[in-house]
Write an enzyme that holds these catalytic residues in place. Sequence first.
Site, PDB file in Angstrom:
ATOM      1  CB  CYS A   1      -0.946  -0.022   1.189  1.00  0.00           C
ATOM      2  SG  CYS A   1      -1.946  -1.514   1.213  1.00  0.00           S
TER       3      CYS A   1
ATOM      4  CG  HIS B   1      -1.434   4.579   5.221  1.00  0.00           C
ATOM      5  ND1 HIS B   1      -1.432   4.536   3.841  1.00  0.00           N
ATOM      6  CD2 HIS B   1      -1.651   3.297   5.624  1.00  0.00           C
ATOM      7  CE1 HIS B   1      -1.623   3.283   3.436  1.00  0.00           C
ATOM      8  NE2 HIS B   1      -1.761   2.517   4.495  1.00  0.00           N
TER       9      HIS B   1
ATOM     10  CD  GLU C   1      -1.007   7.462   9.467  1.00  0.00           C
ATOM     11  OE1 GLU C   1      -2.022   6.772   9.213  1.00  0.00           O
ATOM     12  OE2 GLU C   1      -0.504   8.263   8.664  1.00  0.00           O
TER      13      GLU C   1
ATOM     14  CE  LYS D   1      -5.046   4.807   2.054  1.00  0.00           C
ATOM     15  NZ  LYS D   1      -4.087   5.895   2.400  1.00  0.00           N
TER      16      LYS D   1
ATOM     17  CG  HIS E   1      -6.077   1.359   1.075  1.00  0.00           C
ATOM     18  ND1 HIS E   1      -5.137   1.888   0.219  1.00  0.00           N
ATOM     19  CD2 HIS E   1      -5.384   0.799   2.095  1.00  0.00           C
ATOM     20  CE1 HIS E   1      -3.931   1.653   0.708  1.00  0.00           C
ATOM     21  NE2 HIS E   1      -4.054   0.999   1.844  1.00  0.00           N
TER      22      HIS E   1
ATOM     23  CG  PHE F   1      -0.893  -5.667   4.215  1.00  0.00           C
ATOM     24  CD1 PHE F   1      -1.278  -4.854   5.260  1.00  0.00           C
ATOM     25  CD2 PHE F   1      -1.852  -6.495   3.644  1.00  0.00           C
ATOM     26  CE1 PHE F   1      -2.580  -4.852   5.736  1.00  0.00           C
ATOM     27  CE2 PHE F   1      -3.163  -6.508   4.109  1.00  0.00           C
ATOM     28  CZ  PHE F   1      -3.525  -5.684   5.153  1.00  0.00           C
TER      29      PHE F   1
END
Lengths: 409, 86
Positions: free
Chosen positions: A162, A302, A313, A332, A337, A396
Amino acid sequence: MSRPRVAVTGLGVKTPAGTSVDAAFDCLLDARSRAVHVPELVARDLAVQFACPVPNFDPAAYFNQREIRRLDRGAQLSVAAAADAIADAGAEGAAAPDRTGVFLGTGLGGILPSTMIALGWDTDPSGMPVDSVARVMPTAPAAWIALRFGFRGPCLTYATACASGATAIGEATLKLRAGEVDMAIAGGVDTPIGAIIVAAFARIGALSLHNDDPAGASRPFEATRDGFVMGEGSSFLVLERWERARARGARIYGEVAGYGSNTDAFHIVAPIADGTVAAACMDAALVDAGLKPADIGHVNAHGTATPLNDRAEAAALVRCFGGRPPPVTAPKGVTGHLIGGAGAFEAAVALLAARRGVVPPIANLAVPDPDCPLDLVRDEPRRIPVAPVLTNSFGFGGHNATLVLVPEP
Amino acid sequence: MTMPSRAELSTLVRTKVAEVLGTPVEEIDESTNLEVGYQIDSLELMEIGARLEAALGIRLDLRELIGVETVGQATDLLTRRLEAQP
């Protein structure tokens, strides 16, 4: 001698929020989610039956029938976004073909055509389309961009899950600084809206299960968030060496001033809860930009809306900014996403927000998670002074990428 | 299977070429040069071959196919191949 600067001179987006930069930014300001039920997912009665597709993308505006047959959706969205960015920059012919590179990030590569071919030709593999390899190879979208414009510099495809889109922009920036290219078309893409792919992400518990309320499902930093919403899309930036952009009179949106890249090495899909490594990534990007945390006007998080990401985060941001992070937004909530497309799209809109001095609010943020002690922009756009922006992308595999973008008035 | 006439084969080839090149079938005739007129690449040529194989239930030699330049030559190749069928 000072380090070469990298200018952003063009933007192009094909995303759930819109298929032009202005439309997409307005959509973010409006903070309404673009998630909808997807007929294929509903028909298969999957655990997750909604996503954020790119609406109203007309391939015929960019391709003839011959090309439409050959380019799958990921390649189409990529070439279209890149073409928009190049037109926006007035960049065609602005650098020699062999000094122009394509840098594309993708988390999932050709997974959509791969699954379609595997499902469609399982009983007759020898009958599959002749161009199957050319469709499924993860390098296809970047190669089609190079083919369309005749760019003959490096044509590189990065995979950091991502974070891929941000990685591509960061790596392109390094190539420009090193003088290996004069112009870079840098961005990302993914097209993961297919039954097999969505089911796979649902199996690891990464996706929101709010089938009853798709538009309310993606809730970055909200107390009741339950996972991310799958999206598709592509975005590209045109990057040029600063002096060359200035010399040709290009409109300069701003500068890619800092890039940080590191890896958690902790868990194959979960982030480190205390955010130490992500914070180090942000620190590295700030150092690279020659800026202090206090110089940053806002953060593009993110912010996937998974319980684990947002908490980690937030911890990383508190750590990096000494307990006082600037205003934080998270697109997002609107777009879902976009996987490999996310970091590039968010770099584009983060730079616009920084340049315009207005930060879009986070969608679906009713009750902020008390474990995320941040200045979250909510309810309406926030006016801020024009200032640099820091944008995060985490993938990931523990892949982290942070960009620091400095707006040019 | 009855041997199709040359005219039928010509129509079939023109149809498959038009499908792959995304052009109206009327734009393609026997003199159409796929290389000069359309800069056809090897994958597109092979896709046309694959569609003809499926339509006619035959196997084509890829090396022969690569040598084809015009639609008329492709039709001739198919005619020969079908005539040679046992």
